[in-house]
Scaffold this motif. Structure first.
Motif, PDB file in Angstrom:
ATOM      1  N   THR A 165       0.828  -1.205   0.000  1.00  0.00           N
ATOM      2  CA  THR A 165       0.000   0.000   0.000  1.00  0.00           C
ATOM      3  C   THR A 165       0.865   1.259   0.000  1.00  0.00           C
ATOM      4  OG1 THR A 165      -1.728  -1.181   1.219  1.00  0.00           O
ATOM      5  CG2 THR A 165      -1.841   1.208   1.198  1.00  0.00           C
ATOM      6  N   CYS A 166       1.869   1.300   0.875  1.00  0.00           N
ATOM      7  CA  CYS A 166       2.756   2.478   0.905  1.00  0.00           C
ATOM      8  C   CYS A 166       3.545   2.604  -0.394  1.00  0.00           C
ATOM      9  CB  CYS A 166       3.707   2.378   2.090  1.00  0.00           C
ATOM     10  SG  CYS A 166       2.928   2.630   3.690  1.00  0.00           S
ATOM     11  N   GLY A 167       3.988   1.481  -0.943  1.00  0.00           N
ATOM     12  CA  GLY A 167       4.698   1.525  -2.219  1.00  0.00           C
ATOM     13  C   GLY A 167       3.831   2.048  -3.344  1.00  0.00           C
ATOM     14  N   LEU A 168       2.548   1.637  -3.342  1.00  0.00           N
ATOM     15  CA  LEU A 168       1.628   2.103  -4.386  1.00  0.00           C
ATOM     16  C   LEU A 168       1.340   3.594  -4.239  1.00  0.00           C
ATOM     17  CD1 LEU A 168       0.210   0.711  -6.761  1.00  0.00           C
ATOM     18  CD2 LEU A 168      -1.831   0.511  -5.343  1.00  0.00           C
ATOM     19  N   VAL A 169       1.205   4.060  -2.998  1.00  0.00           N
ATOM     20  CA  VAL A 169       1.025   5.500  -2.768  1.00  0.00           C
ATOM     21  C   VAL A 169       2.253   6.274  -3.238  1.00  0.00           C
ATOM     22  CG1 VAL A 169       0.735   7.282  -1.010  1.00  0.00           C
ATOM     23  CG2 VAL A 169      -0.565   5.172  -0.845  1.00  0.00           C
ATOM     24  N   CYS A 170       3.430   5.721  -2.997  1.00  0.00           N
ATOM     25  CA  CYS A 170       4.677   6.362  -3.433  1.00  0.00           C
ATOM     26  C   CYS A 170       4.715   6.489  -4.960  1.00  0.00           C
ATOM     27  CB  CYS A 170       5.870   5.560  -2.930  1.00  0.00           C
ATOM     28  SG  CYS A 170       7.480   6.246  -3.370  1.00  0.00           S
ATOM     29  N   ILE A 171       4.366   5.403  -5.653  1.00  0.00           N
ATOM     30  CA  ILE A 171       4.363   5.430  -7.125  1.00  0.00           C
ATOM     31  C   ILE A 171       3.311   6.412  -7.640  1.00  0.00           C
ATOM     32  CG2 ILE A 171       3.951   4.063  -9.199  1.00  0.00           C
ATOM     33  CD1 ILE A 171       5.033   1.648  -7.650  1.00  0.00           C
ATOM     34  N   ALA A 172       2.118   6.389  -7.022  1.00  0.00           N
ATOM     35  CA  ALA A 172       1.061   7.317  -7.436  1.00  0.00           C
ATOM     36  C   ALA A 172       1.490   8.764  -7.245  1.00  0.00           C
ATOM     37  CB  ALA A 172      -0.216   7.033  -6.647  1.00  0.00           C
ATOM     38  N   SER A 173       2.199   9.044  -6.160  1.00  0.00           N
ATOM     39  CA  SER A 173       2.678  10.411  -5.909  1.00  0.00           C
ATOM     40  C   SER A 173       3.729  10.825  -6.932  1.00  0.00           C
ATOM     41  CB  SER A 173       3.250  10.499  -4.495  1.00  0.00           C
ATOM     42  OG  SER A 173       2.290  10.165  -3.531  1.00  0.00           O
ATOM     43  N   ILE A 174       4.609   9.883  -7.285  1.00  0.00           N
ATOM     44  CA  ILE A 174       5.620  10.182  -8.312  1.00  0.00           C
ATOM     45  C   ILE A 174       4.943  10.504  -9.647  1.00  0.00           C
ATOM     46  CG2 ILE A 174       7.488   9.187  -9.682  1.00  0.00           C
ATOM     47  CD1 ILE A 174       8.275   7.582  -7.194  1.00  0.00           C
ATOM     48  N   LEU A 175       3.941   9.705 -10.004  1.00  0.00           N
ATOM     49  CA  LEU A 175       3.234   9.932 -11.268  1.00  0.00           C
ATOM     50  C   LEU A 175       2.476  11.263 -11.250  1.00  0.00           C
ATOM     51  CD1 LEU A 175       1.834   6.343 -11.946  1.00  0.00           C
ATOM     52  CD2 LEU A 175       3.695   7.499 -13.155  1.00  0.00           C
ATOM     53  N   ALA A 176       1.795  11.543 -10.124  1.00  0.00           N
ATOM     54  CA  ALA A 176       1.066  12.814 -10.031  1.00  0.00           C
ATOM     55  C   ALA A 176       2.027  13.999 -10.082  1.00  0.00           C
ATOM     56  CB  ALA A 176       0.251  12.848  -8.739  1.00  0.00           C
ATOM     57  N   GLY A 177       3.176  13.885  -9.413  1.00  0.00           N
ATOM     58  CA  GLY A 177       4.164  14.953  -9.478  1.00  0.00           C
ATOM     59  C   GLY A 177       4.720  15.147 -10.880  1.00  0.00           C
ATOM     60  N   THR A 178       4.952  14.026 -11.572  1.00  0.00           N
ATOM     61  CA  THR A 178       5.436  14.114 -12.960  1.00  0.00           C
ATOM     62  C   THR A 178       4.411  14.774 -13.865  1.00  0.00           C
ATOM     63  OG1 THR A 178       6.714  12.079 -12.622  1.00  0.00           O
ATOM     64  CG2 THR A 178       6.309  12.761 -14.901  1.00  0.00           C
ATOM     65  N   ALA A 179       3.132  14.402 -13.682  1.00  0.00           N
ATOM     66  CA  ALA A 179       2.066  15.016 -14.484  1.00  0.00           C
ATOM     67  C   ALA A 179       1.982  16.519 -14.222  1.00  0.00           C
ATOM     68  CB  ALA A 179       0.727  14.346 -14.164  1.00  0.00           C
TER      69      ALA A 179
END
Length: 227
Positions: free
Chosen positions: A66-80
């Protein structure tokens, strides 16, 4: 009317979105799906009773994923958000969430790696501030990702409404992303329910054995009369 038809026909020949904004849309969709799936993983244990709550290795893998998925989602949102500002210019509505997302990325990455490789360090952690920081990082990250991606998707949707071209179809991307990201969670929940069923069967079998053993023993009155 005629001028509007001519204007619309001209707009049909020109894409309403540039390739970078299409990339922003796709990345934002993947990020918000990841956030939704990780939010499901965060809510599920909270809704359980204390007796039935996930513990042990299953809790460890659920927390790490769950924490790893939140981390990836945050990276993607920041990139967007960065791609959006490169195309449209700096915006406070993007810069502030970018700061929050950076904080979430660091904390959730540390939590995920610690739970995966050195879970005993979390048990030894005594600082209440650090415990709250780690506890609120993932839920806060989900909220930050949803707010950031919603802003981006909403603005891109308005761009499509202003033009005469069709909206970019992201249905396949959404469904495939949801299926892939939810599969590990479903596996963990399946293992949990299988384990719970096995424990219930074991407890019931032990209760039956104890009951049959007690019934097989002579009562105190029978023992006195025999004497």
């Amino acid at each position: 009317m005629g001028g509007q038809e001519i204007g619309c026909s001209l707009l049909e020949k020109v894409p309403s979105l540039s390739p970078p904004l299409k990339d922003v849309l796709r990345i934002a969709v993947v990020a918000v799906v990841f956030a939704a799936v990780s939010g499901w993983g965060l809510i599920f244990p909270v809704c359980q009773s204390e007796k039935l709550r996930i513990r042990g290795e299953l809790w460890r893998w659920l927390s790490a994923y769950t924490c790893g998925l939140v981390c990836i989602a945050s990276i993607l949102a920041g990139t967007a958000g960065i791609l959006w500002m490169r195309e449209e210019g700096p915006s406070v509505a993007i810069i502030l969430p970018e700061i929050a997302l950076t904080y979430v990325i660091v904390v959730t990455f540390l939590v995920s790696t610690t739970v995966t490789f050195q879970p005993t360090k979390l048990i030894q952690l005594k600082s209440k501030t650090a415990q709250r920081t780690m506890g609120y990082a993932a839920p806060g990250g989900v909220v930050s990702v949803v707010l950031t991606t919603s802003f981006l998707i909403k603005n891109i949707h308005h761009r499509h409404e202003e033009g005469c071209t069709e909206f970019v179809d992201v249905t396949t991307l959404t469904v495939s992303t949801a299926a892939v990201s939810a599969l590990p969670l479903l596996t963990i929940f399946l293992c949990y329910h299988t384990t719970q069923g096995w424990l219930k069967e074991r407890d019931s079998s032990w209760a039956d054995k104890e009951r049959s053993f007690e019934m097989s023993q002579p009562s105190s009155k029978d023992a006195v009369s025999a004497c």
